[in-house]
Design an enzyme around this catalytic site. Structure first.
Site, PDB file in Angstrom:
ATOM      1  N   LYS A  45       5.189  -2.469   0.096  1.00 30.64           N
ATOM      2  CA  LYS A  45       6.147  -1.389   0.265  1.00 30.64           C
ATOM      3  C   LYS A  45       7.592  -1.902   0.321  1.00 30.64           C
ATOM      4  CE  LYS A  45       6.518  -0.231   4.312  1.00 30.64           C
ATOM      5  NZ  LYS A  45       7.111   0.151   5.582  1.00 30.64           N
ATOM      6  N   THR A  46       7.801  -2.889   1.151  1.00 32.42           N
ATOM      7  CA  THR A  46       9.162  -3.419   1.285  1.00 32.42           C
ATOM      8  C   THR A  46       9.619  -4.041  -0.025  1.00 32.42           C
ATOM      9  OG1 THR A  46       8.619  -3.916   3.572  1.00 32.42           O
ATOM     10  CG2 THR A  46      10.639  -4.852   2.717  1.00 32.42           C
ATOM     11  N   ASP A 230      12.599   4.518   4.332  1.00 28.90           N
ATOM     12  CA  ASP A 230      11.413   3.729   4.638  1.00 28.90           C
ATOM     13  C   ASP A 230      10.604   4.432   5.735  1.00 28.90           C
ATOM     14  OD1 ASP A 230       9.677   1.624   4.636  1.00 28.90           O
ATOM     15  OD2 ASP A 230      10.925   0.327   5.880  1.00 28.90           O
ATOM     16  N   GLU A 231       9.310   4.213   5.789  1.00 31.35           N
ATOM     17  CA  GLU A 231       8.457   4.795   6.840  1.00 31.35           C
ATOM     18  C   GLU A 231       8.681   6.299   6.970  1.00 31.35           C
ATOM     19  OE1 GLU A 231       6.262   2.913   8.102  1.00 31.35           O
ATOM     20  OE2 GLU A 231       7.036   0.956   8.725  1.00 31.35           O
ATOM     21  N   GLN A 261      -0.599   5.839   8.219  1.00 27.13           N
ATOM     22  CA  GLN A 261      -0.007   4.981   9.234  1.00 27.13           C
ATOM     23  C   GLN A 261       0.956   5.725  10.137  1.00 27.13           C
ATOM     24  OE1 GLN A 261       0.885   0.764   8.252  1.00 27.13           O
ATOM     25  NE2 GLN A 261       0.525   1.413   6.153  1.00 27.13           N
ATOM     26  N   ARG A 616      -3.839  -5.000   9.763  1.00 23.06           N
ATOM     27  CA  ARG A 616      -2.893  -6.084  10.032  1.00 23.06           C
ATOM     28  C   ARG A 616      -3.511  -7.431   9.669  1.00 23.06           C
ATOM     29  NH1 ARG A 616       0.868  -3.563   9.066  1.00 23.06           N
ATOM     30  NH2 ARG A 616      -0.706  -2.022   8.564  1.00 23.06           N
TER      31      ARG A 616
END
Length: 736
Positions: A45-46, A230-231, A261, A616
């Site tokens: 994503k980043t 973002d997010e 998430q 994670r």
DNA sequence: GCGACATTGTTTTTT
DNA sequence: ACAATGTCGC
């Protein structure tokens, strides 16, 4: 365009799009329009955000100045910014990259007049806000039992998060709403008087400025040609409105998020914003990033299986080209102490293989669980670091020192005034303070003004007047004597001269010692502080520092470089990744938490939390639960979490507690995972959960063992051939 | 005004 | 269990 430049661009183009998969590529190179990226865990994503911004600048001819990128944490903002600059190879100072709050703050500093704020307005953090509301309740004669200040705080913040002012709240004749709105009103007045604004207000106020000032709005709308978020699944109503307003008719917006998430709905985050986005921007392209680059197949399948139990999903299926990897270890502990021992023994086994401590994370649902784990880590001398917990600038002594600084910056900051007026004690007790508050309220003054009046007109006992006089003089003196000092020297002087340092260090306990060290650290921080051109424009250093502290309450960065095991809540783990992840306390009542178990909506959030935790893990995932756990001083028996049942059996290696030892009362005999066996393979002693290799069956995990010497047997669950009992000295086994 | 006891409520917390 | 409040007596 010169040939050279073309070639250079071509190369740049290559670096921007190389090493991207098809989905990432289409997000990065999407036409200059609105776009929604649903990015699964570990799907890069980043990376997409960074490359997209580089693409906009290099390929679409946008200037950094025309880009606005919004994140939720300062850390994410910093990472984004540095990675973009690294990719582009030149600094992009004019690009707005920051958190919602940081950007709103920057905006308000520039438009304080339009926002109807004093130029030197300060930010109220959650604790200050709580204190202020508590004080307000007293003044309004609200019984704290019937009207808990926390509730009012929650009410006010959630109203603001919904962009509602007291006037726009519908009074339904209900005493609750009436009272809350009354408190909200009083709170607003109080904040205005003191020249402070809270976190939610940063957003709301800047939103209102944009609404009320078409000139300012159109300036920003024209400036920001492209907005990236973002997010996105964590945005609340106000943040979404803010974004929508800021996006001009000719600009475009890209939002990146993952509905699976979303774990902050209890703070006002609305997953619904993802749906709203497609409604509000029907032309928006939707791109799904479903290839996971982080976890093994096993881990990913397990996480997918768990999250599949949620009804309300946009639907996304993560896949990976990675290896199967090891099975997920599931350990049934006897109690939380046994659990901790097992966890730490796993870590030891892991690091013995040459893995660094920092590649391990222990995750848990609630902070209270960390203590037992900590004790065990301490006992085994394994360095660890706990995230979360108390932030540096939240410590009482630091806040005291900061309150002096705040009071110097702004005498009308009542929260700061209350905090230090009698710290250290200088004979200004409750009675005096109450008259002071009365005085302030009736005259509509700040406490500082009220104190001045009381001193001038000698409205209280001689003793109280003198005490107040001394405090006023002290504050003025601290200000006058340090006016031309550097911030660091100023802070040092103030801590000393106010008597705070002596007061904090007066008893020679270990606690007070560490508090003194914290004060030293604060002084050091002020020495090291430089005004951030981006966030703080040309604010005076003191104001800039206070704003920095409020907005970027970073944790204690000390010993960040030591190679240590990472402990944190599942919430805190979002956005991070570790080779080995151990999730503890996977029990009904704890995880999912009993507060959320009945409500299906909240239960789904717990499940997403589980999903976040599992994803994670890069290589290995261990989950543990205790049959019995001490909680709130009581022993509780919990069933294994429903989430464990949702993991397909074939992905799991269940390791059972070994010994039938009676419950340890105060002594803790060696048992379970840490029990020493006299069974060994080669030079290595066998441990539960130990990975071994068999010449025929391949790799497996030790589930159980029995006997000793020649009769020693181990039960091994092989990754491919199921579980078998083997004679240790006949089977050709080797440890991995 | 301050220190000593009792009472209370205990998820998560990017800013 | 435990810390963080609030109340009471001096």
């Amino acid at each position: 365009m010169s040939c050279y430049k073309l070639i250079q661009m071509k190369q740049m183009n290559n670096t921007i799009t190389s090493e991207l998969n098809d989905a990432q590529m289409s997000a990065v190179t999407a036409p200059l329009g609105n776009c929604q990226v649903l990015a699964g865990a570990g799907s890069g994503k980043t990376r997409v955000l960074v490359h997209r911004i580089a693409w906009l600048i290099q390929e679409c001819g946008l200037s950094p100045h025309q880009i606005l990128a919004v994140t939720f944490t300062n850390k994410a903002a910093r990472e984004l910014h540095t990675r973009i600059e690294a990719m582009l190879g030149f600094p992009t100072r004019t690009m707005w990259v920051g958190t919602f709050h940081g950007l709103a703050h920057r905006f308000l500093r520039a438009h304080w007049q339009a926002a109807d704020l004093p130029e030197s307005f300060q930010i109220l953090d959650a604790e200050d806000q709580h204190r202020l509301i508590k004080r307000l309740h007293k003044e309004l004669n609200l019984d704290d039992d019937r009207w808990p200040p926390k509730q009012s705080q929650w009410f006010i913040n959630s109203q603001k998060d919904e962009a509602r002012r007291p006037d726009s709240i519908i009074l339904d004749g209900d005493i609750f709403t009436d009272t809350m709105v009354m408190v909200y009103r009083a709170y607003e007045e109080q904040c205005a008087r003191a020249g402070v604004i809270d976190f939610a207000e940063l957003l709301l106020r800047s939103y209102e400025v944009l609404q009320k000032h078409p000139d300012i709005l159109s300036h920003y709308q024209q400036r920001f040609q492209y907005i990236l978020v973002d997010e996105f699944q964590d945005t609340n109503t106000l943040q979404y409105l803010w974004l929508r307003l800021l996006k001009g008719p000719d600009s475009h917006i890209m939002v990146v998020g993952d509905d699976d998430q979303s774990i902050y709905s209890w703070r006002g985050a609305r997953i619904k914003n993802i749906q709203s986005f497609t409604n509000d921007f029907p032309d928006a392209q939707t791109i799904c990033l479903e290839q996971n680059y982080r976890s093994t197949k096993t881990i990913l399948s397990a996480a997918n299986a768990v999250i599949a139990n949620n009804q309300k999903r946009l639907g996304k299926d993560l896949w990976t080209q990675g290896d199967d990897g090891e099975s997920i270890l599931l350990y049934t502990a006897f109690n939380e102490i046994d659990e901790a021992r097992y966890v730490i023994s796993c870590i030891q086994a892991w690091t013995e293989l040459g893995n660094p401590n920092r590649s391990v994370a222990i995750l848990y649902r609630s902070n209270a669980q960390s203590r037992v784990l900590e004790e065990e880590l301490l006992r085994k001398s394994i360095p660890y670091r706990i995230y979360g917990g108390q932030k540096f600038f939240d410590r009482a002594e630091i806040k005291d020192a900061l309150a002096y600084l705040r009071l110097i910056a702004n005498r009308h900051d009542d929260t700061a005034f209350e905090r230090v007026v009698n710290t250290p004690t200088r004979g200004i007790g409750n009675t005096t303070l109450n008259s002071l508050r009365d005085q302030a309220r009736t005259s509509n003054y700040s406490l500082w003004q009220a104190a001045q009046e009381i001193v001038r007109d000698k409205l209280l006992s001689a003793r109280a007047v003198t005490a107040l006089q001394n405090f006023l003089n002290l504050t003025d003196e601290l200000d006058a004597n340090t006016r031309n000092d550097k911030l660091g020297d100023q802070t040092d002087y103030i801590i000393q001269r106010s008597g705070l340092r002596d007061f904090i260090g007066k008893d020679r306990t270990e606690k007070s010692q560490s508090r003194l060290e914290n004060l030293d650290e604060l002084v050091q921080a002020t020495h090291a502080f430089t005004v951030d051109e981006f966030q703080q424009q040309d604010m005076p250093p003191l104001h800039a520092f206070l704003a920095h502290v409020a907005l970027e309450n970073s944790e204690n960065q000390a010993d960040v470089f030591e190679d240590s095991v990472q402990l944190m809540t599942l919430h805190a783990a979002k956005g991070l990744e570790f080779d080995l992840v151990i999730i503890c306390g996977v029990e009904e009542g704890l995880f999912p938490h009993h507060m959320s178990a009945e409500d299906p909506v909240r239960l789904e959030e717990e499940r997403r939390l589980c999903y976040v935790g599992m994803t994670r893990a890069k290589q290995k995932l261990i989950m543990t639960f205790a049959e019995c756990r001490r909680l709130y001083g009581r022993e509780n028996y919990h069933a294994p979490s429903r989430f464990l049942r949702e993991i397909p059996e074939h992905l799991v290696n269940e390791v059972r507690m070994q010994t039938k030892i009676s419950r340890p009362v105060s002594v803790q005999p060696a048992y379970g995972a840490t029990q020493q066996t006299d069974i060994s393979i080669g030079d290595n002693q066998i441990r539960l959960g130990q990975r071994i290799r068999h010449s025929k069956f391949g790799e497996g995990t030790v589930l159980n063992y029995e006997g000793s010497g020649e009769h020693a047997q181990v039960q091994v669950k092989f990754d491919r051939h199921g579980s078998k009992w083997l004679m240790v000295n006949l089977a050709k086994l080797e440890t991995i």
